[in-house]
Design an enzyme around this catalytic site. Structure first.
Site, PDB file in Angstrom:
ATOM      1  N   ILE A 142      13.134  21.357  -3.225  1.00  0.00           N
ATOM      2  CA  ILE A 142      13.508  21.305  -1.483  1.00  0.00           C
ATOM      3  C   ILE A 142      15.320  20.994  -1.636  1.00  0.00           C
ATOM      4  O   ILE A 142      16.021  22.177  -1.077  1.00  0.00           O
ATOM      5  CB  ILE A 142      13.072  20.030  -0.626  1.00  0.00           C
TER       6      ILE A 142
ATOM      7  N   PHE B  11       5.382  21.904  -3.849  1.00  0.00           N
ATOM      8  CA  PHE B  11       7.003  21.941  -3.319  1.00  0.00           C
ATOM      9  C   PHE B  11       7.226  20.570  -3.636  1.00  0.00           C
ATOM     10  O   PHE B  11       6.494  19.796  -2.886  1.00  0.00           O
ATOM     11  CB  PHE B  11       7.647  22.220  -2.045  1.00  0.00           C
ATOM     12  N   CYS B  12       8.498  20.060  -3.956  1.00  0.00           N
ATOM     13  CA  CYS B  12       8.838  19.124  -3.611  1.00  0.00           C
ATOM     14  C   CYS B  12       9.910  18.283  -3.503  1.00  0.00           C
ATOM     15  O   CYS B  12      11.067  19.339  -3.527  1.00  0.00           O
ATOM     16  CB  CYS B  12       8.165  17.891  -5.214  1.00  0.00           C
ATOM     17  N   THR B  13      10.416  17.593  -4.014  1.00  0.00           N
ATOM     18  CA  THR B  13      12.364  16.920  -3.968  1.00  0.00           C
ATOM     19  C   THR B  13      12.505  17.747  -4.726  1.00  0.00           C
ATOM     20  O   THR B  13      13.803  19.138  -3.876  1.00  0.00           O
ATOM     21  CB  THR B  13      12.483  15.786  -4.066  1.00  0.00           C
TER      22      THR B  13
END
Length: 294
Positions: free
Chosen positions: A204, A175-177
């Protein structure tokens, strides 16, 4: 006035990126939109902010290109314009990882909707990895996620090579921004022989927008790359500020530390400066105050 903040990206072949740059910049300037858009032969990435009608006009302009017709974007809102100017930059990559085998236009991991994310990362046979940099992870992440402790995304391939094994880590969730780094990371991991690589669709930000706080496995706030610094559930404004010296997000607790001096240093960078440098920074701050005053 409420500003619409639109975050967007798409991996798509754009061999004419250099030719697109002037028209994209002109359209953004015409609409009074500010922010940064990156163009490369592998696609488009960026965040822009402006009035509702202005953002809609820019997005319509981009989607008029058949290759960007299905361009997705995520929205949040700000009471002040979070950007100072508009930039459209040409890049070798729209998110830099530095290895050619990380090509989302060739292969990419399995997208997971926010509503299904909790079930995936709660499974005992899934390795959950935060692909963001250490300063981002420091203010919030998912429960139980591994922190690669990278200073830049370029270091992620080295982390994979030294800490992960396709034979041992058979299911990996990334996962990332906003989702873009995960596409690159998943493409790289698939090229390294990992078979099941999943990533959070929309990142996110989409999770915080869609998943109610009482069902959330997110802890803390999410760092964003504009003057808001961080957001919370519902994409509400977070509580963090940013150190004007080192750029690290700082909490209210950091501000209460003896190591914090506004515009001089924070607990994350105070040890990096000699007394001479601190004196120089203080003199510069005083000059800025005088300039503002007069």
């Amino acid at each position: 006035m409420t500003f619409v903040v639109a975050t967007l990206y798409k991996f798509v072949r754009l061999p004419d990126a250099a030719e697109l740059q002037p028209s994209v910049l002109a359209q953004c300037q015409l609409q009074g939109v500010k922010g940064t858009l990156l163009l490369a032969e592998e696609g488009i990435n960026g965040t822009i902010a402006g009035a509702r009608e202005a953002i809609d006009a820019v997005l319509s302009f981009l989607r008029a290109d058949p290759r960007l017709a299905d361009l997705e974007h995520k929205e949040s809102f700000a009471e002040m314009q979070p950007f100072d100017r508009m930039k459209v930059r040409l890049k070798a990559e729209i998110v830099t990882i530095g290895v050619p085998e990380a090509d989302p236009n060739a292969q990419v991991g399995t997208y997971v909707d926010p509503k299904d994310w909790n079930t995936l990362i709660a499974a005992p046979d899934v390795t959950v990895i935060d692909t963001r940099n250490d300063y981002e992870v420091s203010i919030g992440s998912f429960q139980g996620a591994a922190n690669p402790q990278t200073r830049s995304f370029r270091q992620f391939p080295a982390y994979v090579r030294t800490h992960l094994d396709p034979a041992q880590h058979k299911k990996v969730a990334l996962f990332c921004t906003g989702g873009i780094r995960c596409e690159k990371a998943s493409a790289f991991m698939l090229a390294q022989g990992f078979k099941e690589v999943y990533h959070l669709k929309g990142g996110i930000l989409k999770y915080l927008e869609d998943v109610p706080p009482d069902e959330s496995l997110w802890e803390g706030e999410c760092f964003v790359f504009d003057q808001r610094v961080a957001v919370q559930h519902g994409l509400e404004l977070g509580t963090h500020a940013m150190c004007r010296r080192c750029g690290h997000p700082i909490s209210e607790e950091d501000k209460a530390s003896p190591a914090y001096e506004d515009g001089i240093a924070c607990p994350h960078c105070v040890d990096q400066f000699t007394e001479a440098k601190r004196n120089c920074q203080e003199a510069r701050r005083q000059q800025v105050r005088q300039d503002i005053r007069f």
